[in-house]
Design a protein around this motif. Sequence first.
Motif, PDB file in Angstrom:
ATOM      1  N   LEU A 104     -13.861 -23.147 -15.667  1.00 21.29           N
ATOM      2  CA  LEU A 104     -14.517 -23.561 -16.914  1.00 21.29           C
ATOM      3  C   LEU A 104     -13.473 -23.655 -18.010  1.00 21.29           C
ATOM      4  CD1 LEU A 104     -17.718 -21.312 -17.053  1.00 21.29           C
ATOM      5  CD2 LEU A 104     -17.601 -23.759 -16.558  1.00 21.29           C
ATOM      6  N   PRO A 105     -13.584 -24.645 -18.885  1.00 22.10           N
ATOM      7  CA  PRO A 105     -12.657 -24.714 -20.010  1.00 22.10           C
ATOM      8  C   PRO A 105     -12.989 -23.635 -21.046  1.00 22.10           C
ATOM      9  CG  PRO A 105     -14.311 -26.431 -20.191  1.00 22.10           C
ATOM     10  CD  PRO A 105     -14.531 -25.753 -18.873  1.00 22.10           C
ATOM     11  N   THR A 106     -12.046 -23.341 -21.923  1.00 26.65           N
ATOM     12  CA  THR A 106     -12.320 -22.409 -23.016  1.00 26.65           C
ATOM     13  C   THR A 106     -13.379 -23.025 -23.922  1.00 26.65           C
ATOM     14  OG1 THR A 106     -10.549 -23.326 -24.364  1.00 26.65           O
ATOM     15  CG2 THR A 106     -10.002 -21.402 -23.022  1.00 26.65           C
ATOM     16  N   GLY A 107     -14.104 -22.181 -24.610  1.00 30.51           N
ATOM     17  CA  GLY A 107     -15.075 -22.677 -25.577  1.00 30.51           C
ATOM     18  C   GLY A 107     -16.510 -22.705 -25.108  1.00 30.51           C
ATOM     19  N   MET A 108     -16.819 -22.066 -23.986  1.00 26.66           N
ATOM     20  CA  MET A 108     -18.208 -22.003 -23.549  1.00 26.66           C
ATOM     21  C   MET A 108     -18.995 -21.208 -24.596  1.00 26.66           C
ATOM     22  SD  MET A 108     -17.982 -23.783 -20.787  1.00 26.66           S
ATOM     23  CE  MET A 108     -19.702 -23.727 -20.379  1.00 26.66           C
ATOM     24  N   ILE A 109     -20.100 -21.762 -25.058  1.00 24.96           N
ATOM     25  CA  ILE A 109     -20.858 -21.101 -26.123  1.00 24.96           C
ATOM     26  C   ILE A 109     -22.090 -20.367 -25.616  1.00 24.96           C
ATOM     27  CG2 ILE A 109     -20.006 -22.593 -27.950  1.00 24.96           C
ATOM     28  CD1 ILE A 109     -22.626 -24.176 -27.747  1.00 24.96           C
ATOM     29  N   GLY A 110     -22.387 -20.487 -24.328  1.00 24.87           N
ATOM     30  CA  GLY A 110     -23.523 -19.769 -23.770  1.00 24.87           C
ATOM     31  C   GLY A 110     -23.894 -20.299 -22.407  1.00 24.87           C
ATOM     32  N   TYR A 111     -24.883 -19.646 -21.822  1.00 20.54           N
ATOM     33  CA  TYR A 111     -25.372 -20.067 -20.514  1.00 20.54           C
ATOM     34  C   TYR A 111     -26.744 -19.458 -20.277  1.00 20.54           C
ATOM     35  CZ  TYR A 111     -24.312 -15.380 -18.803  1.00 20.54           C
ATOM     36  OH  TYR A 111     -24.295 -14.019 -18.608  1.00 20.54           O
ATOM     37  N   ASP A 112     -27.467 -20.057 -19.350  1.00 24.63           N
ATOM     38  CA  ASP A 112     -28.724 -19.528 -18.841  1.00 24.63           C
ATOM     39  C   ASP A 112     -28.544 -19.395 -17.337  1.00 24.63           C
ATOM     40  OD1 ASP A 112     -30.233 -19.631 -21.309  1.00 24.63           O
ATOM     41  OD2 ASP A 112     -30.263 -21.814 -21.057  1.00 24.63           O
ATOM     42  N   LEU A 113     -29.044 -18.300 -16.772  1.00 21.44           N
ATOM     43  CA  LEU A 113     -28.887 -18.069 -15.347  1.00 21.44           C
ATOM     44  C   LEU A 113     -30.133 -17.398 -14.803  1.00 21.44           C
ATOM     45  CD1 LEU A 113     -27.215 -17.799 -12.701  1.00 21.44           C
ATOM     46  CD2 LEU A 113     -26.295 -15.664 -13.638  1.00 21.44           C
ATOM     47  N   ASN A 114     -30.685 -17.992 -13.764  1.00 19.09           N
ATOM     48  CA  ASN A 114     -31.787 -17.385 -13.035  1.00 19.09           C
ATOM     49  C   ASN A 114     -31.168 -16.701 -11.821  1.00 19.09           C
ATOM     50  OD1 ASN A 114     -33.839 -16.890 -11.114  1.00 19.09           O
ATOM     51  ND2 ASN A 114     -35.121 -18.498 -12.003  1.00 19.09           N
ATOM     52  N   ARG A 115     -31.084 -15.396 -11.861  1.00 20.23           N
ATOM     53  CA  ARG A 115     -30.410 -14.654 -10.783  1.00 20.23           C
ATOM     54  C   ARG A 115     -31.166 -14.730  -9.459  1.00 20.23           C
ATOM     55  NH1 ARG A 115     -25.605 -12.181 -11.633  1.00 20.23           N
ATOM     56  NH2 ARG A 115     -25.168 -11.742 -13.802  1.00 20.23           N
ATOM     57  N   GLU A 116     -32.443 -15.027  -9.490  1.00 16.98           N
ATOM     58  CA  GLU A 116     -33.209 -15.124  -8.244  1.00 16.98           C
ATOM     59  C   GLU A 116     -32.909 -16.424  -7.505  1.00 16.98           C
ATOM     60  OE1 GLU A 116     -37.353 -14.388  -8.909  1.00 16.98           O
ATOM     61  OE2 GLU A 116     -36.957 -12.420  -9.790  1.00 16.98           O
ATOM     62  N   THR A 117     -32.807 -17.544  -8.236  1.00 18.11           N
ATOM     63  CA  THR A 117     -32.582 -18.844  -7.601  1.00 18.11           C
ATOM     64  C   THR A 117     -31.126 -19.290  -7.681  1.00 18.11           C
ATOM     65  OG1 THR A 117     -33.023 -20.103  -9.624  1.00 18.11           O
ATOM     66  CG2 THR A 117     -34.916 -19.568  -8.199  1.00 18.11           C
ATOM     67  N   GLY A 118     -30.352 -18.720  -8.603  1.00 14.12           N
ATOM     68  CA  GLY A 118     -28.969 -19.136  -8.822  1.00 14.12           C
ATOM     69  C   GLY A 118     -28.845 -20.344  -9.734  1.00 14.12           C
ATOM     70  N   GLU A 119     -29.952 -20.910 -10.184  1.00 13.21           N
ATOM     71  CA  GLU A 119     -29.884 -22.068 -11.080  1.00 13.21           C
ATOM     72  C   GLU A 119     -29.284 -21.639 -12.416  1.00 13.21           C
ATOM     73  OE1 GLU A 119     -33.934 -23.384 -11.189  1.00 13.21           O
ATOM     74  OE2 GLU A 119     -33.697 -24.573  -9.374  1.00 13.21           O
ATOM     75  N   PHE A 120     -28.376 -22.463 -12.915  1.00 12.07           N
ATOM     76  CA  PHE A 120     -27.743 -22.141 -14.188  1.00 12.07           C
ATOM     77  C   PHE A 120     -27.527 -23.390 -15.027  1.00 12.07           C
ATOM     78  CE2 PHE A 120     -24.122 -23.422 -11.654  1.00 12.07           C
ATOM     79  CZ  PHE A 120     -23.330 -24.112 -12.562  1.00 12.07           C
ATOM     80  N   SER A 121     -27.366 -23.166 -16.311  1.00 16.86           N
ATOM     81  CA  SER A 121     -26.897 -24.162 -17.265  1.00 16.86           C
ATOM     82  C   SER A 121     -25.865 -23.455 -18.120  1.00 16.86           C
ATOM     83  CB  SER A 121     -28.031 -24.675 -18.154  1.00 16.86           C
ATOM     84  OG  SER A 121     -28.993 -25.369 -17.392  1.00 16.86           O
ATOM     85  N   ALA A 122     -24.727 -24.089 -18.334  1.00 18.23           N
ATOM     86  CA  ALA A 122     -23.666 -23.549 -19.188  1.00 18.23           C
ATOM     87  C   ALA A 122     -23.396 -24.568 -20.283  1.00 18.23           C
ATOM     88  CB  ALA A 122     -22.411 -23.277 -18.372  1.00 18.23           C
ATOM     89  N   TYR A 123     -23.074 -24.077 -21.473  1.00 14.79           N
ATOM     90  CA  TYR A 123     -23.024 -24.950 -22.638  1.00 14.79           C
ATOM     91  C   TYR A 123     -21.677 -24.918 -23.364  1.00 14.79           C
ATOM     92  CZ  TYR A 123     -27.959 -24.214 -21.745  1.00 14.79           C
ATOM     93  OH  TYR A 123     -29.184 -24.105 -21.137  1.00 14.79           O
ATOM     94  N   LEU A 124     -21.212 -26.111 -23.702  1.00 12.27           N
ATOM     95  CA  LEU A 124     -20.071 -26.313 -24.598  1.00 12.27           C
ATOM     96  C   LEU A 124     -20.615 -26.905 -25.893  1.00 12.27           C
ATOM     97  CD1 LEU A 124     -17.724 -27.970 -21.986  1.00 12.27           C
ATOM     98  CD2 LEU A 124     -17.135 -25.916 -23.273  1.00 12.27           C
ATOM     99  N   SER A 125     -19.863 -26.826 -26.958  1.00 12.01           N
ATOM    100  CA  SER A 125     -20.342 -27.386 -28.229  1.00 12.01           C
ATOM    101  C   SER A 125     -20.314 -28.915 -28.234  1.00 12.01           C
ATOM    102  CB  SER A 125     -19.535 -26.832 -29.403  1.00 12.01           C
ATOM    103  OG  SER A 125     -18.171 -27.162 -29.243  1.00 12.01           O
TER     104      SER A 125
END
Length: 158
Positions: free
Chosen positions: A45-66
């Motif tokens: 991942l590049p520097t500057g990630m501002i957050g993420y959502d993670l469902n630990r049961e399914t592994g689905e995620f979204s990660a956010y940059l500005s």
Amino acid sequence: MAFPSAIFIFVTLISLPTSLFAIADDEKLSAYQALQQYDFPVGILPTGMIGYDLNRETGEFSAYLSGTCNFDIDSYELSYKSTIQGVISPGRIRNLKGVSVKVLFFWVNIIEVIHDGDEMKFSVGLASASFPVDNFYESPQCGCGFDCNHLDALVSSS
């Protein structure tokens, strides 16, 4: 009569899904720390990630940059959208969306990343490429990748 209500509260607490507690733990972790929990180096991942959502049961995620993020590393040009999505499990990210690499004159989506021993394998579907995992211990920066000192020198000399 306070005793039965204490038992009710206790039974309710122990029956809560463990995923609720995992979500609370995620709030304390950065996107990079969460990535490491799945056996990935932070440098994918590049520097500057501002957050993420993670469902630990399914592994689905979204990660956010500005915003979108582009940079060159060696002979590769990479592009990250402001939202990166996929499904993560230990050592594997699949159904990846939001990351692409320029191959010759065409942009292709990286759809899977596998950490296998000392190597990181990136798949674009029919083709894949492997690189030493130690290339990913540091995160690249948007705009300049790992050649940011050169960019800083140009700005300083202006």
